[in-house]
Design an enzyme around this catalytic site. Structure first.
Site, short mmCIF file in Angstrom:
data_model
loop_
_atom_site.label_atom_id
_atom_site.label_comp_id
_atom_site.label_asym_id
_atom_site.label_seq_id
_atom_site.Cartn_x
_atom_site.Cartn_y
_atom_site.Cartn_z
N HIS A 310 13.32 -3.46 -7.71
CA HIS A 310 12.16 -2.84 -7.06
C HIS A 310 12.21 -1.33 -7.01
O HIS A 310 11.41 -0.71 -6.32
CB HIS A 310 12.04 -3.34 -5.61
CG HIS A 310 11.69 -4.78 -5.49
ND1 HIS A 310 10.39 -5.24 -5.38
CD2 HIS A 310 12.47 -5.88 -5.48
CE1 HIS A 310 10.39 -6.56 -5.28
NE2 HIS A 310 11.65 -6.97 -5.34
N LYS A 490 2.04 4.46 4.22
CA LYS A 490 3.18 3.88 3.53
C LYS A 490 4.44 4.49 4.12
O LYS A 490 4.37 5.46 4.86
CB LYS A 490 3.11 4.17 2.03
CG LYS A 490 2.78 5.64 1.70
CD LYS A 490 2.67 5.89 0.21
CE LYS A 490 1.33 5.58 -0.40
NZ LYS A 490 1.37 4.52 -1.38
N ARG A 491 5.61 3.92 3.78
CA ARG A 491 6.84 4.51 4.26
C ARG A 491 6.90 5.99 3.92
O ARG A 491 6.39 6.42 2.90
CB ARG A 491 8.05 3.79 3.65
CG ARG A 491 8.38 2.50 4.34
CD ARG A 491 8.59 2.68 5.82
NE ARG A 491 9.81 3.42 6.08
CZ ARG A 491 10.94 2.87 6.47
NH1 ARG A 491 11.01 1.58 6.70
NH2 ARG A 491 12.01 3.61 6.67
N LYS A 496 7.15 9.70 -2.45
CA LYS A 496 5.76 9.30 -2.23
C LYS A 496 4.88 10.52 -1.95
O LYS A 496 3.67 10.45 -2.00
CB LYS A 496 5.67 8.31 -1.07
CG LYS A 496 6.34 6.97 -1.36
CD LYS A 496 6.22 6.03 -0.18
CE LYS A 496 7.03 4.76 -0.33
NZ LYS A 496 6.43 3.78 -1.25
N THR A 597 1.85 -1.54 -3.55
CA THR A 597 0.96 -2.70 -3.35
C THR A 597 -0.18 -2.31 -2.41
O THR A 597 -1.23 -2.95 -2.42
CB THR A 597 1.74 -3.89 -2.75
OG1 THR A 597 2.60 -3.41 -1.71
CG2 THR A 597 2.57 -4.59 -3.81
N LYS A 601 -4.43 -3.25 -2.15
CA LYS A 601 -5.16 -3.64 -0.94
C LYS A 601 -6.39 -2.76 -0.76
O LYS A 601 -7.45 -3.22 -0.34
CB LYS A 601 -4.25 -3.54 0.29
CG LYS A 601 -3.11 -4.55 0.25
CD LYS A 601 -1.96 -4.22 1.20
CE LYS A 601 -0.72 -5.00 0.77
NZ LYS A 601 0.52 -4.51 1.38
C1 26V Z 1 15.07 2.46 -0.64
C2 26V Z 1 15.82 3.55 -0.32
C3 26V Z 1 16.90 3.42 0.65
C4 26V Z 1 17.88 4.56 0.61
C5 26V Z 1 17.21 5.89 0.48
C6 26V Z 1 16.32 5.98 -0.68
C7 26V Z 1 15.51 4.76 -0.92
C8 26V Z 1 14.45 4.82 -1.78
C9 26V Z 1 13.70 3.73 -2.08
C10 26V Z 1 14.02 2.53 -1.51
C11 26V Z 1 13.19 1.39 -1.85
C12 26V Z 1 13.96 0.14 -2.11
C13 26V Z 1 13.19 -0.94 -2.71
C14 26V Z 1 11.74 -1.00 -2.36
O1 26V Z 1 11.36 -1.13 -1.23
N1 26V Z 1 10.90 -0.97 -3.37
C15 26V Z 1 9.46 -1.10 -3.27
O2 26V Z 1 9.12 -2.41 -3.67
C16 26V Z 1 7.73 -2.64 -3.66
C17 26V Z 1 7.52 -4.10 -4.01
O3 26V Z 1 7.92 -4.35 -5.31
C18 26V Z 1 7.03 -1.72 -4.62
O4 26V Z 1 5.64 -1.94 -4.57
C19 26V Z 1 7.33 -0.27 -4.31
O5 26V Z 1 6.80 0.57 -5.29
C20 26V Z 1 8.84 -0.08 -4.22
O6 26V Z 1 9.15 1.22 -3.74
#
Ligand code: 26V
Length: 751
Positions: A310, A490-491, A496, A597, A601
C-alpha cells in the site's frame, strides 16, 4: 419474523414508551438476529483478510440498508414519534484504523459479503482505537476514544487461543462483528483481545505504561512508535494478531475437512500491508508442529498467502530488528532464518534478502518471496513497484506481480451518505446501478438536460446546507453561504501536501488584501489527524488552525475566504462532508500516493477533483475525461528523476518566486506569531525552505492556476453540473465490488 415484529419484541412494551437506549438496543438486536438467519454454512475455501486496521465506521445504518430493512425501521420509528437519525448518532464510531488502508479493508469486507463470497476479516479489538483529536491553542491534542461501551454490535466468541511470547503467554479471546452484505450473505470480522487489558492505566491524554503488555496490549491502535517501547508494543500486537489468527485459520480449515498439506484449498490469506506479515513464519511454525516437514510447510504457506503493498514510501516499509522479534516471538526467528537462508542461496542479490546486514528483517521482502501474489493498489502504483521500488523482485517473479485498483463500497458512500442523490439517480436510470455500479454510465445521456443538471445542483446545495448546519452545531463555525466548498480530508502527511493547499490560501489572502477578489467565495475545509509523534505534520495542523483564526478575524477577507478545519475527522464526518463537496483536493506529490480512495468517494458524489497525476487519479482522469478533472503539477517520471539526480533546491524557488516567498514568509509573520507557537511555525518554515522533501514549490504555480480556474468555472452552474454528472457517471469502475471480483478472479478463486 419481520424487523418490525422483532423490534417490538425486543422493546417489550410500546415503542413510544421506551427510552432511547432501549430502542437503540432493540434495533441492534434485531440486526443481529436477522444477520444470524442470513449466515451461510461454510465449506471449502475461505478468504481470511488479515489486517491491523478495519476502519468500519458506524454500523447501524449500514446494516439496516444492507439487510434491506432501513425504510421499514425508519417508518416504524417515525410512526412512534421517533427519528431514526437520533439512533444513528447514538452509536460510537469504532475507530479501528488510521485512514485509507483500514477503510479499504472495511469496504472490501462489505463487497466480499455482497458478492456472496465466504470470507472474514481478522484483526485486533483495540479498546480505544485511534486517538480522538481535539484542538487546543491551535494545536492537535490526543485523547482516548472509547467506543466499545455503546456499540452493541460486538459479540464475544467462546474461542480462545494461547499466544506464546518470549517471556510470557496470553490468552487471545475472539470477538465477532457481523459483516452484512448488501442483499447478500453475512460474514464476520474476527477481532482478538485479551481479558487482562486494563483501561484504567491510561492517564493524561493517551499516555500509559508501554511496558506492561498484559495490561496494554489491545488498548490502542499503533501506539506511538517514536521510541523503542512503543515499537516493541507494536511488535507484540502484530505477533498477537497473527498467532491467534493462524490458529483460528488452522482450526477452521481442519473443521472443514482440511488435512493441512492441502491448506491452500481451504484458506487464502490476504496480507494487508506488512503489519500481518509474521503470519507467514507463524503458520509455517504451527504446521511443522502439527507434523509437516519444513519444505512442505513452506510450500503450503506460499500457496495460501497473498500480499498487498500500500505504499512506496521506504520509511513506511516495515523492518523489524531481529532482537525485537527474539524477545517478542522467539518461536518464529529460526523459521525466518531458514526463509532468509533459502533466499540467499537462491539469489545472488543482497537487496532481495530478508535479513539485512544490520540484522533487520524486511517484512515486505519476506512477503514477496513467500506468497503467491503481490499486488499494488492502482495502475500507476503497481507500475512504479515493478519498474522502480521492487524491480529486483519483479525480475525474479514477473508473474506474481499484479494490479488491483482500489475501490469503495457504494452502499456506504452513496446510498447511506447521500440518500437524496441516490433517489434522484434511481429516478433517472432505475435501481440497477445499486447492484451493478457500471450502470451509472447511463447517466451520460442526460449531459445536456438542463432539468437534470439543475436538480444535481439543488441536491448538492441541500447537502451543503446540511453540512453547514452540522458544522455550526458541532464546532460553532460558519461556512460561507454560496461559496465553493473545497475539501482536503485525509491523514496529515507531508506527501499529501496539505502545506501546498495552505500556501495557496495564504497567497489568496494577500490577493484579497490587494483588492483582487476571488471569482467565487471559497470555504476551504480541512480534516486531518497527524500521528502523535509526527512533528512536522502537527506543525502543519498548527499552521492551518492559525490561518483559520486570522482569516476569520479579518473583515476584508472573511466574506471571500474561510478555512474550516473539522475536529476529529473520522468516517462519520466523512459521510457528511463528501456529499457536500464541490472541489476535492487530491494533491499528493506524483508517485507518492499509492491510490487514494477519498478521490473515488468524491467523484461518486459529484465532486470535481483538483489533483496531480498520482495514484488512482490517473485512472479517474481516464474514466471521467479531461474536461471534468483539474490536473496540475509534475508527473511521476519527472518527480522520480528529480529525486534521482538530487537536483531540487527549494531555496532557489523561495528566492526567485515572489509569491512563494511571500506565502512562506507569512508563516512567521507577526500576525501568526500573535496566536501561534514560534517554535512550530519557524520549524515548518525552515523545513520548507531548506528541505521541502515532497516538492511543494515546483508545483505551486500550476496548482494556483488550476485552482483559480476551477473556482472561476464553478460560477458557470450549467457547465459545472455537467462536470458533476460526468464524474458520477464515470465512477462505476471504482466500486469495491469490481475490485473484489478481480481479487477473486486472479488470486482467491473462491466459489
Ligand atoms: C505509513 C507511514 C507510517 C510511518 C511514517 C510514514 C508513513 C507513510 C505512509 C504510511 C502509509 C502506510 C500504508 C497506507 O496506509 N497506505 C494507503 O493505503 C490506501 C489503501 O490502499 C491507499 O489508498 C493510500 O494511497 C495509501 O497511502
Amino acid at each position: 419474523m419481520t424487523a418490525t415484529q422483532l423490534i417490538k419484541n425486543y422493546c417489550g412494551r410500546e415503542i413510544s414508551l421506551c427510552n432511547d437506549g432501549e430502542i437503540y438496543m432493540a434495533i441492534v438486536r434485531t440486526i443481529r438476529e436477522i444477520g444470524r438467519q442470513r449466515r451461510k454454512k461454510e465449506s471449502g475455501k475461505k478468504l481470511y483478510y488479515i489486517s491491523a486496521e478495519f476502519l468500519i465506521g458506524r454500523l447501524l445504518t449500514n446494516n439496516l440498508i444492507n439487510l434491506g430493512i432501513y425504510d421499514e425501521v425508519k417508518k416504524l420509528l417515525s410512526d412512534n414519534g421517533k427519528d431514526i437519525e437520533k439512533y444513528e448518532e447514538m452509536e460510537a464510531e469504532p475507530s479501528l484504523g488510521n485512514g485509507g488502508l483500514g477503510r479499504l479493508a472495511a469496504c472490501f469486507l462489505d463487497s466480499v459479503a455482497t458478492l456472496d463470497l465466504c470470507g472474514d476479516g481478522v484483526g485486533i479489538n483495540y479498546h480505544f482505537g485511534l486517538f480522538k483529536q481535539v484542538f487546543r491553542d491551535n494545536l492537535q491534542k490526543e485523547e482516548k476514544n472509547p467506543w466499545l461501551l455503546d456499540s452493541g454490535f460486538l459479540e464475544k466468541d467462546e474461542k480462545t487461543y494461547k499466544v506464546d511470547f518470549g517471556d510470557f503467554s496470553v490468552l487471545a479471546r475472539l470477538y465477532n462483528l457481523d459483516i452484512v452484505g448488501y442483499m447478500g450473505r453475512v460474514n464476520k470480522l474476527r477481532l482478538f483481545d485479551i481479558d487482562t487489558v486494563d483501561e484504567k492505566i491510561v492517564k493524561e491524554g493517551i499516555a500509559f505504561d508501554k511496558t506492561d503488555i498484559e495490561k496494554n496490549l489491545t488498548l490502542f491502535l499503533y501506539p506511538d512508535d517514536s521510541d523503542d517501547k512503543g515499537r516493541l508494543l507494536r511488535a507484540y500486537q502484530q505477533y498477537f494478531m497473527v498467532s491467534a489468527g493462524a490458529q483460528l485459520i488452522i482450526d477452521e480449515c481442519e473443521s472443514r475437512g482440511c488435512k493441512l498439506y492441502d491448506l491452500y484449498d481451504y484458506a487464502v490469506i490476504q496480507i494487508n500491508d506488512t503489519h500481518p506479515s509474521m503470519i507467514i513464519p507463524e503458520l509455517i511454525r504451527l504446521l511443522t508442529k502439527k507434523g509437516l516437514n519444513v519444505d512442505d510447510a513452506i510450500e503450503v504457506v506460499r500457496k495460501s498467502c497473498a500480499y498487498t503493498n500500500h505504499t512506496i514510501l521506504s520509511e513506511a516499509l516495515e523492518k523489524w530488528e531481529i532482537g525485537f522479534i527474539k524477545k517478542v516471538a522467539p518461536g518464529i526467528v529460526p523459521i525466518i532464518e531458514i526463509l532468509d537462508d533459502r533466499v540467499r542461496r537462491g539469489f545472488d542479490d543482497s537487496l532481495v534478502s530478508i535479513i539485512d546486514n544490520n540484522e533487520k528483517i524486511h517484512m515486505a521482502n519476506m512477503d514477496i518471496h513467500y506468497s503467491k501474489s503481490v499486488n499494488g493498489v492502482a495502475a500507476l502504483h503497481t507500475e512504479i513497484l515493478k519498474n522502480t521500488e521492487l524491480n529486483n523482485f519483479y525480475r525474479i517473479y514477473p508473474d506474481k506481480f499484479n494490479n488491483k485498483t482500489n475501490g469503495i463500497t457504494f452502499r456506504r458512500w452513496l446510498y447511506q451518505a447521500n440518500p437524496e442523490l441516490t433517489a434522484f439517480l434511481k429516478e433517472l436510470i432505475g435501481d440497477g446501478f445499486m447492484k451493478n455500479a457500471n450502470e451509472l454510465e447511463k447517466l451520460k445521456k442526460y449531459k445536456e438536460d438542463k432539468g437534470v443538471l439543475t436538480r444535481l445542483i439543488q441536491i448538492k446545495n441541500t447537502k451543503k446546507v446540511q453540512l453547514k448546519e452540522y458544522i455550526f452545531k458541532m464546532q460553532n463555525r460558519e461556512m460561507l453561504a454560496e461559496s465553493v466548498f473545497d475539501m482536503q480530508i485525509k491523514r496529515l502527511h507531508e506527501y499529501k501536501r496539505q502545506q501546498l493547499n495552505a500556501l495557496y490560501l495564504i497567497d489568496k489572502y494577500f490577493e484579497i488584501k490587494e483588492g483582487e477578489i476571488p471569482e467565487a467565495p471559497i470555504t476551504a475545509v480541512f480534516g486531518a489527524k497527524a500521528a502523535p509523534a509526527y512533528t512536522i505534520a502537527k506543525d502543519i495542523i498548527h499552521l492551518i488552525l492559525c490561518l483559520e483564526k486570522i482569516f476569520l478575524s479579518d473583515k476584508e477577507v472573511s466574506e471571500h475566504l474561510k478555512i474550516v478545519m473539522v475536529e476529529n475527522y473520522n468516517v462519520s464526518y466523512a459521510e457528511k462532508l463528501i456529499p457536500a463537496c464541490d472541489i476535492s483536493e487530491q494533491i499528493s506529490l506524483a508517485s507518492k500516493e499509492a491510490s487514494g480512495t477519498g478521490n473515488m468517494k468524491f467523484i461518486l458524489n459529484g465532486g470535481v477533483i483538483l489533483g496531480t497525476m498520482d495514484g488512482a487519479n490517473v485512472e479517474i482522469y481516464e474514466k471521467v475525461g479531461k474536461e471534468n478533472i483539474y490536473i496540475f503539477g509534475d508527473d511521476s517520471e519527472t518527480v522520480i528523476k528529480r529525486y534521482k539526480d538530487g537536483s531540487y533546491k527549494p531555496s532557489e524557488f523561495y528566492e526567485n518566486n515572489k509569491r512563494i516567498k511571500r506565502a512562506v514568509d507569512f508563516i512567521t509573520d507577526e500576525k501568526m506569531m500573535q496566536i501561534g507557537n514560534e517554535i512550530c511555525l519557524s520549524r515548518l518554515k525552515n523545513e520548507l525552505i531548506n528541505k521541502d522533501y515532497f516538492m511543494t514549490f515546483p508545483d505551486f504555480e500550476s496548482y494556483k492556476n488550476a485552482r483559480d480556474k476551477a473556482i472561476s468555472d464553478y460560477n458557470n452552474k450549467n457547465e459545472w453540473a455537467k462536470k458533476m454528472l460526468m464524474n458520477i457517471s464515470g465512477s462505476g469502475y471504482f466500486s469495491s465490488d469490481r475490485t473484489i471480483e478481480e481479487y477473486n478472479r486472479d488470486i482467491w478463486h473462491l466459489k
